[in-house]
Write a protein that holds these residues in place. Structure first.
Motif, mmCIF file in Angstrom:
data_model
loop_
_atom_site.group_PDB
_atom_site.id
_atom_site.type_symbol
_atom_site.label_atom_id
_atom_site.label_comp_id
_atom_site.label_asym_id
_atom_site.label_seq_id
_atom_site.Cartn_x
_atom_site.Cartn_y
_atom_site.Cartn_z
ATOM 1 N N SER A 104 0.809 -1.220 0.000
ATOM 2 C CA SER A 104 0.000 0.000 0.000
ATOM 3 C C SER A 104 0.839 1.264 0.000
ATOM 4 O O SER A 104 0.288 2.368 0.088
ATOM 5 C CB SER A 104 -0.932 0.009 1.216
ATOM 6 O OG SER A 104 -0.181 -0.013 2.425
ATOM 7 N N ARG A 106 3.321 2.122 2.238
ATOM 8 C CA ARG A 106 3.678 2.654 3.548
ATOM 9 C C ARG A 106 5.176 2.585 3.829
ATOM 10 O O ARG A 106 5.641 3.173 4.808
ATOM 11 C CB ARG A 106 2.908 1.915 4.649
ATOM 12 C CG ARG A 106 1.415 2.114 4.541
ATOM 13 C CD ARG A 106 0.638 1.429 5.629
ATOM 14 N NE ARG A 106 -0.774 1.738 5.490
ATOM 15 C CZ ARG A 106 -1.353 2.828 5.994
ATOM 16 N NH1 ARG A 106 -0.645 3.692 6.678
ATOM 17 N NH2 ARG A 106 -2.644 3.049 5.800
ATOM 18 N N ARG A 112 6.653 -0.923 -2.456
ATOM 19 C CA ARG A 112 5.306 -1.100 -3.021
ATOM 20 C C ARG A 112 5.355 -1.859 -4.336
ATOM 21 O O ARG A 112 4.607 -2.813 -4.545
ATOM 22 C CB ARG A 112 4.653 0.273 -3.232
ATOM 23 C CG ARG A 112 3.260 0.214 -3.827
ATOM 24 C CD ARG A 112 2.732 1.631 -4.078
ATOM 25 N NE ARG A 112 1.343 1.587 -4.523
ATOM 26 C CZ ARG A 112 0.966 1.410 -5.782
ATOM 27 N NH1 ARG A 112 1.886 1.235 -6.731
ATOM 28 N NH2 ARG A 112 -0.317 1.395 -6.100
ATOM 29 N N ASP A 163 -5.262 -2.315 -1.584
ATOM 30 C CA ASP A 163 -6.162 -1.309 -2.154
ATOM 31 C C ASP A 163 -7.078 -0.712 -1.092
ATOM 32 O O ASP A 163 -7.389 0.486 -1.123
ATOM 33 C CB ASP A 163 -6.996 -1.929 -3.274
ATOM 34 C CG ASP A 163 -6.167 -2.279 -4.501
ATOM 35 O OD1 ASP A 163 -5.035 -1.773 -4.608
ATOM 36 O OD2 ASP A 163 -6.653 -3.071 -5.332
ATOM 37 N N GLU A 166 -5.079 1.811 0.824
ATOM 38 C CA GLU A 166 -4.834 3.026 0.043
ATOM 39 C C GLU A 166 -6.080 3.893 -0.075
ATOM 40 O O GLU A 166 -5.985 5.124 -0.090
ATOM 41 C CB GLU A 166 -4.325 2.656 -1.345
ATOM 42 C CG GLU A 166 -2.877 2.170 -1.380
ATOM 43 C CD GLU A 166 -2.382 1.950 -2.796
ATOM 44 O OE1 GLU A 166 -3.228 1.842 -3.713
ATOM 45 O OE2 GLU A 166 -1.154 1.882 -2.993
#
Length: 268
Positions: A104, A106, A112, A163, A166
């Protein structure tokens, strides 16, 4: 005193871009090319000979085998299939949640992209292929089937969880961060509670799919109802195979109903 009853002007529709028309035209051409290239023999499929042969084949399944000893074996195989799907889904949900954190964004763009690429590889390989590979290492039985379900489902749930993280509204976590809360604590108390109902819904849906997949994995020797079905069909024992198929249908219907009730309870 006069009142102005003039209606506001209607909103003007945005013009459709040329790229949208190009995409739609490409999809139409793809569908037309698919029908033109595939040898679809609809006339032979609905011919009297095909219908008669199909009815003769289905007639061999009646009546289903209902001997107590055989029903006991079917019950054990049904429990084995349920256990394979449940354990595989739980393992996948835990690993998918862990991999969803770097996926996501982070931990940076590089983490990612690497994590999402790894998840793409996991879910692009079907369960049957995973089971065929793992049978070499783990041997015949439900252990290989459980691992195959877990590996494929990790790729699916990891992407869905990422997802969800996010798309989660950032305001609650940002409010905690402004007040001096550490990022990990803000994630646990703000982001995760918002995403957990959606994540649970995804997990239950994948459990439904894994029930069906676990019933098929037995075809390659991964245990459960699928292995029984392959065995009896290969020996042309149609009545026994009919009982196994009925057990599959009842199991899938029961799990679908339970999953629906749980999802409704979580969304209230």
């Amino acid at each position: 005193m006069k009142h102005d009853f003039t209606l506001p002007p209607l909103p003007v529709a945005a013009p459709v871009r040329w790229s949208t028309w190009t995409l739609l035209a490409g999809l139409v051409l793809l569908v037309v090319a698919s029908f033109a290239s595939l040898p679809l023999k609809w006339g032979e499929f609905f011919s009297s000979e095909a219908i008669r042969t199909t009815l003769d084949f289905l007639h061999g399944f009646a009546p289903p085998e209902l001997a107590p000893g055989f029903l006991a074996k079917v019950g054990i195989a049904t429990f084995e299939t349920l256990a394979m799907s449940a354990i595989g889904t739980v393992i996948a949900a835990i690993l998918g949640a862990l991999l969803a954190l770097p996926a996501s964004g982070r931990f940076g763009v590089l983490a990612r992209n690497v994590t999402r690429g790894f998840l793409n590889v996991l879910r692009s390989i079907p369960e049957l292929v995973w089971a065929s590979i793992l049978l070499i290492a783990a041997g015949l039985g439900p252990f290989a089937g459980t691992l195959a379900l877990a590996l494929h489902t990790v790729g699916v749930l990891g992407r869905l969880f990422a997802d969800a993280f996010e798309n989660c509204p950032p305001l609650p976590a940002a409010t905690l961060r402004i007040n001096g809360v550490r990022p990990a604590v803000a994630f646990l108390y703000a982001t995760l509670p918002q995403c957990s109902p959606q994540m649970m819904s995804y997990t239950l849906y994948r459990w439904e799919n894994n029930i069906r997949a676990a019933a098929i994995l037995g075809v390659v020797g991964a245990g459960g109802l699928g292995q029984m079905l392959k065995y009896h069909l290969s020996l042309f024992q149609m009545q026994q195979a009919a009982t196994v198929i009925i057990a599959m249908l009842l199991m899938v219907a029961a799990v679908d109903g339970l999953s629906y009730v749980l999802r409704r309870a979580m969304t209230r």
